[in-house]
Design a protein around this motif. Structure first.
Motif, PDB file in Angstrom:
ATOM      1  N   LEU A   1       0.874  -1.165   0.000  1.00 29.95           N
ATOM      2  CA  LEU A   1       0.000   0.000   0.000  1.00 29.95           C
ATOM      3  C   LEU A   1       0.910   1.212   0.000  1.00 29.95           C
ATOM      4  CD1 LEU A   1      -2.586  -1.120   2.661  1.00 29.95           C
ATOM      5  CD2 LEU A   1      -3.046  -0.667   0.244  1.00 29.95           C
ATOM      6  N   PHE A   2       0.690   2.067  -0.960  1.00 26.16           N
ATOM      7  CA  PHE A   2       1.585   3.218  -1.072  1.00 26.16           C
ATOM      8  C   PHE A   2       0.770   4.492  -1.012  1.00 26.16           C
ATOM      9  CE2 PHE A   2       3.866   6.186  -4.033  1.00 26.16           C
ATOM     10  CZ  PHE A   2       4.849   6.545  -3.114  1.00 26.16           C
ATOM     11  N   THR A   3       1.178   5.354  -0.136  1.00 19.84           N
ATOM     12  CA  THR A   3       0.491   6.636   0.017  1.00 19.84           C
ATOM     13  C   THR A   3       1.411   7.726  -0.520  1.00 19.84           C
ATOM     14  OG1 THR A   3      -0.472   5.760   2.048  1.00 19.84           O
ATOM     15  CG2 THR A   3      -0.689   8.127   1.671  1.00 19.84           C
ATOM     16  N   PRO A   4       1.221   8.109  -1.743  1.00 24.01           N
ATOM     17  CA  PRO A   4       2.214   8.986  -2.387  1.00 24.01           C
ATOM     18  C   PRO A   4       2.369  10.322  -1.676  1.00 24.01           C
ATOM     19  CG  PRO A   4       0.554   8.201  -3.964  1.00 24.01           C
ATOM     20  CD  PRO A   4       0.094   7.806  -2.611  1.00 24.01           C
ATOM     21  N   MET A   5       1.275  10.832  -1.151  1.00 23.35           N
ATOM     22  CA  MET A   5       1.350  12.176  -0.595  1.00 23.35           C
ATOM     23  C   MET A   5       1.377  12.142   0.923  1.00 23.35           C
ATOM     24  SD  MET A   5       1.381  13.870  -3.289  1.00 23.35           S
ATOM     25  CE  MET A   5       1.322  15.412  -2.461  1.00 23.35           C
TER      26      MET A   5
ATOM     27  N   THR B   1      -4.265   6.381  -1.136  1.00 28.98           N
ATOM     28  CA  THR B   1      -3.364   5.237  -1.055  1.00 28.98           C
ATOM     29  C   THR B   1      -3.685   4.253  -2.164  1.00 28.98           C
ATOM     30  OG1 THR B   1      -3.268   5.456   1.336  1.00 28.98           O
ATOM     31  CG2 THR B   1      -2.607   3.345   0.397  1.00 28.98           C
ATOM     32  N   LEU B   2      -2.609   3.826  -2.810  1.00 28.71           N
ATOM     33  CA  LEU B   2      -2.801   2.874  -3.886  1.00 28.71           C
ATOM     34  C   LEU B   2      -2.282   1.508  -3.455  1.00 28.71           C
ATOM     35  CD1 LEU B   2      -2.992   5.591  -5.451  1.00 28.71           C
ATOM     36  CD2 LEU B   2      -1.978   4.393  -7.378  1.00 28.71           C
ATOM     37  N   GLY B   3      -2.982   0.520  -3.899  1.00 30.70           N
ATOM     38  CA  GLY B   3      -2.428  -0.803  -3.705  1.00 30.70           C
ATOM     39  C   GLY B   3      -1.615  -1.181  -4.921  1.00 30.70           C
ATOM     40  N   MET B   4      -0.314  -1.495  -4.686  1.00 31.50           N
ATOM     41  CA  MET B   4       0.537  -1.825  -5.816  1.00 31.50           C
ATOM     42  C   MET B   4       0.879  -3.322  -5.721  1.00 31.50           C
ATOM     43  SD  MET B   4       0.836   1.353  -6.799  1.00 31.50           S
ATOM     44  CE  MET B   4       1.830   0.945  -8.198  1.00 31.50           C
TER      45      MET B   4
END
Lengths: 1205, 766
Positions: free
Chosen positions: B41-45, B457-460
């Protein structure tokens, strides 16, 4: 002759010669029919003449003539230059020869004709009795008429009295006796007389005087003629005695006596006497000189010639007074008369003889004359008879023959003649002397004089109302006022055969919401309660004076379909001893020709009481419109104008709601809801699929939203001041208004102010298709058709919603009025066009038009239905409306200026007892949203005698019908075909008259029914109108515009439109309120020293002669010099002098009379604007090739004669 | 060494990354046997108050296919002034500006603590933010009034130089011109006619005179003047706009009895998109749609205007009975794609008691990173507060919103990218690190996220591609770099680079390492995303079956048991919670549509696939706190046994905040004891959950529905539907009398679920 004839064939008008010949021939032909040979070849004629013993006659006439000629020559000597030779010849010897021949021919013709004619000729020739040929016969006939039967006589007499004759005065007077026929007949008689003897001349004389009669009286005479008696008269004629006979009559022969008495009693008598006298004066020539040169001479001539024959009678009568009077009293009339008379005879006379002679001698001498020559040349001979006369006559009728020359270049010829004889007569003679042919002005003046004093009561069935030009008051006593309905004839033929035979269109021009004069009461409003108006069960006709109550009042029988219907209990009333309801006079619907019912909800669309209507103003704000100052002007004007929306008289404020839209390539709607602080603008760019963006606040009550509206109108010009958008749309604009009305569920009117061809991408996008090359081709009609059917469909939708469209166009170039005007013209709207609009010059006109258009009374969502007696049916409708079936005229809007012309046709027989009834019911929504039914009822007589039909015609209405008919036909047929059809039908009408109603007479005579004597001149105006015969400077838009304009005109409008009113102003009665007597629309009537005002309902010209007195200029223009007059002024300076005040008052008065404001154009003589002005001098030859009155008359005569032969 | 827990937490705090596995199996085969894919899970901001952005451009690897950014993992040769890309091993010289570099003088991006670093770059002209309000005027008077006030209020929250525009719609669509003085002007469109962007621009008069295309830079300044009529800086026209808004009338067109008002939502959105598309592409813009009902006409129509035809339900959809569904969905998808291409995001604020068509319109927000807010009325604090929170600012006073984000992922050779799940669209950037296996939005290494905030948040999902027979060198690490370019709310262009690395481990020899490095929370959320992603396109039962199978396989893989002996089944600590998450996930509205309208499902799913791990977990398994006189508030089991008469319960499901008063407490409260001074403690007890709830309400976006209920209250259903039905009418007496409240349901309880799971896991048959 043959040659000539051919020439005629080639170009009827221009080739006067041919025409002449043709005329003469045909004329001959008619009688000739018997002669058959005559007709065919000239030889016949020649032969005829020869045998006729022309010589003798000729000799006689020649004798007479020579003198006259001589005199003429002497007098005219100066002018006749070229002609000189010719004339002299006639004078000298040859002419007489010719004349003699002519005479002989006539005589022969007459003689021969006489018998046959007696029996049938009259009918055949009907063509133009009035003209010359008729004259003698006419007289005879007249006389005969009396002979035939007292009734006829009396009829005639009565007719005489009634009709113009009286006014005719001298000429008329006599004519009246003989009446019109007299005049015309007189002509022929002249010819005859000339041929035959002085007696003939005398007859002619009689005629000449009668000339006035031609116009007016002829019909009467004619009618009698038809009767048996005519034949008798003819017989008499044939015997030659005719002249004598006639003379006797004049003098006061037994038959005539009656008439004479009448004459005596009526003014006519004096006139007649005068004429007689004039005639007798024999010294006519002398008179001529004494009298006004040309006319006088003619009259005199005729007189003189006549005199000789008449002598006895005339002498007995008027000789004394007559002579003097002619010259003095009515030179004009006299002249014309004489001319008429003379004309015809001569032609025939001349025609044959001339042709011969012409070929021989005249031919060479008269190059230009040539054509005229024939006739003229022959005439010249006639001159012998009464050169003056002949020429005149020739000009008038026979002239046709003569005139023809005149046409082609005949003038010269005639001129020669005229010149030689009397200068005046000379030039005009060539053709006809304009003064000798029926004068519209004279007719109008006469009618005004005779019929304006007494109110016109409509109680009597079949009574023809006064002319539209006459000011008269109407008292509604059971038939609708002529303000509402005018018929082409007030005596319908009983059978379709008769109708077909006569070719007289049976039509009514209905102006349902016409504004009545102030002194007349508007229609009463009748409320029959919840069940709505009482109607016939079968045909659904509304309660009206034609409903007959029976069975003690319990039932009523419908006057239209004869069905018997129960009277509802609440409407029951007892009958009095005459079978009338006791309350008859308390109920307008039973006693008045016009009344208005309040309609119930059953009469409403969707059975819903309608909403008050709405006005939507759609303003073009593209670059052109803004730049020309138009947008500013409209917005400023609307601010005040909105206070004057139409309202019921009972209400303080108008119920009408208003809405505003501006547009260029897109549309801007405005929300002007009263609760807003500022208007809101809503732009709709989706023009492909138009819709209304708002509901609430678009249509508002003016008073409630005044502040917002004012703010809006202030801002619109600012908002678009810098616009660079040049493209516009059009169809979406109408759709927008339509959708708005749909959304509001009400009817209404759109005022569209549009500037340019809609080329922006949108439905109804147009392309420039102006292609002048198509003019005159078979494809010309496409120019009048819309480019796309889109607008037709749109119009249909508009009508369904009750959306009337008024279009104000401000084009700088082609905008395709033919297409843009489709919706207005099918929704009962109007198109106004201001080419190259500039505020300073056109602002006034536009604003006044706008004001009037906004303020005028108008009904919406109207359906008009015309019900008629069984036997006839309304079959065709003309006007600005839409029809989805064959009976209902649907008008999205109907205002007080819109007229609908309805044509009736027989589908069965009518009876003389019951007459023909018509009821025009218009169901509409008033400006307050009330549903109303206006019902106009009119009854006319029915006849089994054609003469009755012809006696009760209304030429103005006829012209209205013809014009509308023609203007519609050009959508589908080449213009030329339409023109020919018009001419042909008119010729048939006149020939039918000639054949069936007029007394037998020489074919060379043109005999016109009294009521239709102006038909040729008016018809000519229609034919040469811009629509049917465009000049090079007329744009297609203008033609399309005029075409649509005329379509909804009423009779008064169409009359002045086709025959403009021309007032001489130099002798203005500055104190009183009478207008100067108008003059005829011809350049010859203009004096260099004069000031003239011309109006045609659209334009107003002030023509300033080059030699106008300085004082006059000073008092009108405030400048002493002609050169300093500013031709661009559109209003006269307001100067404080009586003359200026009076003149401006007249102008204002004119403007007030017309539905459209007329911009004043000041035209200086010989200025560059003058051609525009001259375009409206409709009696003259037009630059676009339109025939002059004289020429056309000759052409008509030829046509008639062809029909008769 | 810190525990994995700490390591995970630290990594999340620093990089905004949570991996399902923190030690990676080194071969493809092994990786697939792990059941839960290697993913994160990536939260870019992710908010990093401690991270000052650097004011220069990142240094890129010079290999055209790589272009990775210089990062702390790179090997640097300070003498040669070279650095080796850790992804492609390309050796790159430092740019001239780095001439002074040395071991003692490192640029920030080389320092290990800057595994996440943010660059501010000066590229292109800066355009102000754009806010385009698209307002439904078919609302009830009260709602409209409230909405107008909210909108007016929002003007003061916008950056002063932001451009605002206003479109209103009802039966028609009006685009309001804001620059005019005096008269207010608007362009009106029919609500039923679909127009192409070009037509819209033409009709709005926005077509440019054919000018030569400017080289290099997008011609924004020019565009600006064109659109200026409709989009104006707030500071210039806030008065105007305030007036305009206050004069907004309800749609004046009459709505006949038995009809819905005609709403042209589809066209309104299309025009909004078209307006921005034509004039201001690739700039930060928010289209904010406020709607109070379903679109009832034109393209994008969700339901007809006949009230007698109800709006589609799940039942209708399953029966294929929703006739507008496919068309409308397709329409909005097309719109969303256009909008996404231009970098504009679309928010949907739907407030109505009935459905508003979110199912069809959700993609507008999902694809563009916009918000969806669903409420009952605009006149509720839920909407008002939430809307206000859209404009919330961070510690720097900057708006917590960023636009036009583009996320690029780079992986070391052993890894490839399978896909992403979140509010993004694929940019279709093929490359060497793109896997052929797709999970979520795959087939690309770049995604566009038009609207991002700190929670997004994106799931990668990744795929290990290293073959079993090519072992990675011992001690080597796999690396992943996330490069996020975006427009900051200050209109700056920024690039955030996060580079992470994890150890490889041989699954056969070091399975315990891998097992210990399992992040069950992240794994649960990532699996849930996969499930939700599938649920969007598949039938509910299929998804559940898939989820069950995955769970069983995982248990088989990592459980300790004797074959066919369920009682012997044990899971290690790092897996212990996972089955429970799955149990609640199966019952959650993300996968269960029963009792939810299609709109609600869409709404829940929308938020689920974009929230960070914590929030996501709350969504999967709501938190339950218990308040009583017996001690401080404590979290309790989400179980029916926790529902006791003398407790107050506070349940946070993310979307709802439920305060439940036990039977006794409710009676006391009704009796008014809290008013009595002698029962001050009772009053405090009542107050305690309220205060806690308030705290949550203050921070969460969107603001949850706040429910205050009690035993027997109708709204207690919110609680009862969430707790584990350990006691039901079926087993009421099985568990003793003293605890809990029975739940009237046939759903299986966690206990039953676990029993089955154990049975299946140990079964040798499967």
């Amino acid at each position: 002759m043959n040659v000539n004839q051919q020439a005629h064939m080639a170009s009827p008008y221009r080739q006067p010669q041919p025409a002449l010949q043709g005329y003469s021939q045909p004329g001959y032909g008619e009688p000739p029919t018997q002669y058959a040979p005559y007709n065919g070849p000239n030889p016949g004629y020649q032969q005829g003449p020869a045998p006729a013993g022309y010589f003798p006659y000729s000799s006689l006439p020649s004798k007479a003539l020579p003198a006259t000629l001589a005199s003429d020559l002497s007098s005219n000597s100066s002018s006749p230059l070229d002609l000189g030779p010719v004339r002299p010849s006639p004078n000298s010897g040859p002419p007489p020869m010719l004349t003699p021949q002519g005479y002989s021919q006539y005589t022969q013709g007459d003689v021969q004709n006489g018998p046959p004619t007696m029996s049938g000729q009259p009918h055949r020739p009907p063509v133009s009795q009035p003209y010359l040929p008729g004259s003698q016969p006419a007289y005879h006939q007249h006389y005969g008429a009396p002979h035939t039967g007292m009734q006829q006589m009396t009829n005639q007499m009565s007719g005489m009295h009634v009709s113009a004759p009286p006014p005719a005065v001298s000429g008329y007077a006599p004519s009246s006796h003989p009446q019109t026929s007299v005049s015309f007949s007189g002509v022929p008689s002249f010819s005859v007389s000339s041929q035959q003897n002085s007696p003939a001349a005398s007859l002619t004389h009689g005629q000449p005087p009668s000339q006035p009669p031609f116009p007016g009286s002829p019909p009467l005479s004619q009618s009698p003629f038809p009767g048996v008696p005519p034949p008798g008269s003819q017989a008499q004629y044939s015997s030659t005695p005719p002249l004598p006979v006639s003379q006797p009559q004049y003098s006061s022969t037994p038959p005539l006596p009656v008439s004479q008495p009448q004459y005596a009693s009526t003014p006519p008598l004096p006139v007649s006497q005068l004429q007689y006298s004039s005639a007798p004066p024999a010294s006519s020539q002398a008179h001529y000189p004494g009298a006004q040169p040309p006319p006088a001479s003619q009259a005199q001539f005729s007189g003189s010639s006549q005199t000789s024959p008449f002598h006895a009678p005339s002498s007995s009568f008027a000789p004394p007074a007559g002579a003097p009077r002619h010259p003095g009293v009515q030179p004009m009339q006299a002249l014309p008369h004489s001319q008429y008379l003379s004309g015809p005879p001569r032609q025939p006379m001349q025609g044959p003889p001339l042709s011969q002679q012409n070929h021989v001698a005249p031919g060479p001498p008269q190059p230009g004359m040539a054509p005229g020559m024939q006739g003229p040349s022959a005439q010249p001979a006639p001159p012998g008879q009464g050169q003056g006369v002949h020429p005149h006559q020739n000009g008038a009728f026979g002239q046709m023959s003569g005139p023809q020359p005149g046409y082609g270049g005949s003038y010269p010829g005639p001129q020669n003649y005229g010149a030689q004889p009397p200068p005046p007569a000379a030039p005009p003679q060539k053709r006809l002397d304009p003064d000798s042919i029926p004068s519209p002005i004279q007719v109008i003046e006469d009618d005004q004089a005779n019929r304006s004093s007494e109110p016109f009561t409509t109680g009597v069935r079949g009574q023809a109302p006064p002319l539209v030009t006459t000011n008269f008051q109407v008292k509604d006593q059971g038939n609708a006022s002529p303000s509402y309905i005018r018929c082409t004839s007030y005596n319908f033929p009983c059978t379709s055969d008769m109708a077909k035979q006569s070719q007289v269109p049976l039509a009514a021009v209905i102006k349902p919401l016409a504004t009545l004069p102030l002194d007349e009461v508007p229609p009463y409003i009748v409320d029959h309660g919840e069940t709505g108006p009482i109607r016939c069960n079968r045909c659904k006709a509304y309660m009206c004076p034609f409903m007959q109550f029976i069975e003690g009042g319990r039932r009523f029988q419908c006057g239209f379909c004869s069905c018997v219907t129960e009277v509802p209990p609440h409407y029951f009333q007892h009958l009095d001893h005459t079978g009338k309801r006791v309350d008859c006079y308390d109920r307008p619907e039973l006693s008045m020709g016009t009344c208005e019912f309040t309609a119930t909800v059953d009469y409403c669309k969707n059975n819903k009481i309608p909403q008050p209507p709405a006005f939507i103003f759609l303003i073009d704000v593209s670059y052109n419109a803004v730049k020309s100052g138009l947008v500013d002007l409209i917005c400023a004007e609307l601010k005040t104008l909105l206070d004057y929306l139409p309202r019921e008289s009972s209400e303080a404020d108008s119920c009408i709601r208003v809405g505003f839209v501006t547009y260029n390539k897109v549309l801007h709607f405005y929300n002007v809801k009263s609760s807003l602080a500022q208007p809101q603008m809503m732009v709709v760019s989706d023009v492909a699929d138009m819709f209304v963006p708002l509901l609430d606040g678009f249509l508002v009550n003016v008073n409630e939203s005044r502040a917002v509206i004012n703010s809006l109108l202030d801002q619109i010009p600012e908002m678009f001041a810098d616009t660079r958008e040049t493209e516009t749309v059009f169809a979406p604009v109408i759709q927008a208004g339509l959708e708005a009305l749909k959304a509001a569920d009400c009817a209404g009117k759109l005022f569209i102010f549009h500037s340019s061809l809609p080329i922006a991408e949108a439905p109804g996008k147009l392309k420039n298709r102006e292609d002048k090359k198509l003019v005159g081709t078979d494809k010309e009609k496409t120019l009048f058709q819309p480019q796309t059917s889109f607008f037709g469909n749109l119009a249909k939708e508009c009508v369904a919603q009750g959306c009337c469209v008024d279009l104000f166009l401000f084009p700088n170039q082609y905008v395709d009025v033919a297409t843009l005007g489709v919706v207005p013209s099918q929704t009962g709207g109007s198109v106004y066009k201001y080419t190259c609009f500039q505020v300073p010059s056109d602002g006034d006109r536009f604003l006044n038009d706008l004001r009037r258009d906004v303020q005028k009374q108008v009904g919406f969502d109207a359906v008009m239905r015309v019900r008629t007696s069984t036997g006839i049916r309304a079959t065709d409708f003309f006007g600005a409306f839409y029809m989805s079936n064959t009976t209902d005229v649907e008008l999205a809007g109907l205002d007080c200026d819109k007229a609908v012309t309805v044509e009736f046709r027989h589908d069965d027989k009518l009876s003389e007892e019951s007459g023909a009834l018509m009821q025009c019911a218009v169901l509409y929504t008033s400006c307050s949203g009330q549903r109303r039914l206006r019902v106009h009822n009119l009854s006319v007589n029915c006849c089994t005698q054609l003469a009755d039909l012809y006696r009760n015609c209304d030429t103005d209405t006829l012209i209205n019908f013809f014009a509308k008919y023609a203007y519609r036909s050009i959508l589908n047929s080449p213009t030329k075909t339409v023109r020919d059809a018009l001419i042909n039908q008119s010729a048939q009408i006149l020939s039918c008259y000639r054949k069936n109603c007029a007394s037998p007479s020489s074919a060379g005579q043109l005999i016109l029914p009294e009521c239709m004597k102006l038909l040729p001149v008016y018809l000519n105006c229609v034919l040469k109108s811009d629509v049917l015969q465009p000049g090079a400077d007329i744009s297609l838009d203008d033609r399309a515009y005029l075409r649509q304009l005329v379509t909804s005109m009423d009779v008064a409008e169409s009359h002045v439109f086709f025959y403009p009113r021309l007032l001489p102003l130099q002798k203005l009665d500055v104190e009183g309120d009478t207008l100067p007597t108008a003059v005829r629309d011809s350049e010859e009537r203009l004096s260099k020293g004069g000031l003239y005002l011309l109006e045609n309902g659209l334009h107003l010209f002030l023509w300033v002669g080059a030699n106008v007195q300085q004082e006059l200029l000073q008092s009108v223009f405030n400048t002493p010099s002609f050169g300093q007059i500013d031709p661009s002024m559109t209003n006269l300076p307001e100067l404080d002098n009586p003359y200026s005040r009076r003149l401006r008052a007249i102008i204002e008065n004119f403007r007030a009379q017309r539905p459209r404001y007329m911009k004043l154009m000041v035209v200086k003589q010989d200025d560059k604007l003058e051609p525009i002005f001259k375009h409206f001098l409709v009696e003259d030859k037009s630059t676009s090739g339109g025939a002059s009155y004289v020429d056309f008359l000759c052409h008509m005569h030829k046509e008639i004669r062809q029909l008769l032969s | 060494m810190a525990t994995y827990q700490e390591f995970i937490q630290q990594n999340e705090d620093r990089d905004g990354v949570r991996f399902s596995w923190n030690v990676w199996p080194s071969s493809r085969l092994e990786a697939t046997r792990m059941v839960v894919p290697l993913s994160c899970l990536f939260t870019p901001m992710k908010e990093r108050p401690d991270l000052p952005p650097v004011q220069y451009e990142p240094v890129l690897c010079s290999r055209p296919t790589c272009k990775a950014v210089l990062n702390p993992l790179c090997q640097v040769d300070y003498r040669a002034k070279l650095w080796a890309c850790n992804f492609c091993f390309q050796r790159n010289p430092f740019p001239p500006a780095y001439a002074g570099i040395s071991e003692g003088n490192q640029p920030a991006e080389l320092m290990p603590q800057f595994s996440t670093i943010e660059y501010i770059v000066q590229r292109g002209p800066q355009t102000p933010l754009i806010f385009l309000y698209v307002v439904d005027i078919c609302l009830e008077e009260e709602d409209l009034q409230a909405l107008k006030e909210s909108l007016q209020m929002s003007l003061s929250l916008l950056p002063p130089n932001a451009l605002v525009g206003l479109i209103t719609f009802g039966r028609m669509v009006q685009v309001h011109e804001l620059s005019c003085e005096g008269i207010s002007k608007s362009y009106v469109f029919r609500g039923t006619k679909d127009l192409s962007a070009k037509q819209i621009q033409e009709m709005l008069g926005l077509t440019k005179p054919a000018a030569p295309i400017q080289q290099g830079r997008p011609a924004q300044p020019q565009d600006h003047s064109f659109s200026s009529r409709f989009l104006q800086p707030v500071h210039k026209i806030d008065m105007n706009l305030t007036d305009l808004l206050s004069e907004l009338q309800r749609d004046p067109w009459p709505v006949p009895q038995g009809k819905r008002p005609l709403r042209s939502t589809g066209i309104a959105l299309s025009i909004a998109v078209g307006l921005l598309e034509g004039t201001l592409p690739n700039t930060g813009a928010r289209v904010m749609l406020f709607t109070g009902g379903p679109p009832t006409q034109g393209p994008g129509m969700v339901v007809g205007d006949e009230l007698k035809t109800p709006i589609r339900s799940w039942h209708d959809i399953e029966k294929d009975n929703a006739k507008h569904l496919k068309k409308a969905t397709k329409y909005y998808e097309a719109l969303a794609s256009r909008s996404a291409v231009n970098g504009h995001c679309i928010d949907i604020y739907a407030c109505a008691l009935d459905q508003t068509g979110l199912l069809e319109m959700k993609c507008c927000s999902n694809l563009t990173g916009g918000h969806i807010v669903m409420g009952d009325s605009f006149n509720t604090s839920l909407f008002k507060q939430t809307f206000q929170r859209v404009f919330s600012k961070d510690y720097n006073g900057e708006f917590r919103m960023a636009f036009g984000g583009e996320l690029e992922v780079k992986t070391s050779r052993e890894l490839k990218i399978s896909g992403a799940i979140g509010p993004c669209v694929s940019l279709n950037a093929k490359g060497p690190c793109v896997s052929e296996t797709e999970l979520g939005l795959g087939g690309t290494s770049q995604w566009k996220i038009c609207g991002i905030n700190q929670f997004t948040t994106l799931g990668m999902y990744f795929e290990v591609v290293n073959q079993h027979n090519a072992p990675v060198p011992q001690g080597s690490r796999g690396a992943i770099q996330f490069i996020t370019q975006y427009q900051h709310s200050s209109t700056q262009k920024r690039i955030r680079v996060t580079t992470v690395a994890r150890n490889w481990a041989d699954a056969q020899s070091q399975i315990q390492h891998i097992e210990a490095a399992f992040d069950q929370e992240a794994a649960a959320v990532l699996m849930a995303r996969l499930g939700v992603f599938r649920a969007e396109s598949e039938e509910g039962p299929d998804v559940l079956r898939w989820l069950d199978r995955q769970l069983i396989r995982l248990c088989q893989k990592f459980g300790q048991f004797h074959k066919d002996d369920p009682n012997s089944f044990r899971l290690s600590e790092s897996f212990s919670l996972y089955p429970q998450f799955m149990f609640h996930l199966r019952r959650s509205p993300f996968l269960q549509v029963f009792n939810n309208s299609p709109d609600e499902s869409s709404y829940y799913r929308h938020h689920f696939v974009r929230q960070d791990l914590t929030q996501s977990l709350i969504m999967i398994q709501p938190i339950l706190y218990s308040y009583s006189f017996y001690g401080p508030p404590e979290p309790v089991l989400l179980d029916s046994s926790s529902i006791l008469p003398d407790r107050i319960l506070l349940m946070d499901t993310f979307f709802q905040l439920v305060i439940y008063h036990g039977e006794t407490i409710a009676q006391w409260r009704k009796a008014g004891y809290q008013e009595m001074t002698e029962y001050e403690n009772f009053k405090q007890l009542l107050q305690a959950p309220l205060d806690d709830a308030q705290e949550i309400l203050q921070t969460r976006f969107p603001m949850p529905r706040y429910v205050d209920t009690e035993h027997g209250g109708s709204q207690a259903r919110f609680l009862l539907s969430k707790v584990n039905p350990s006691q039901t009418h079926n087993n009421l007496y099985a568990w003793g009398q003293e605890t809990g409240a029975p739940i009237l349901t046939d759903d299986v309880s966690l206990q039953v679920f676990m029993d089955h799971l154990k049975k299946l896991a140990v079964s040798s048959a499967s």
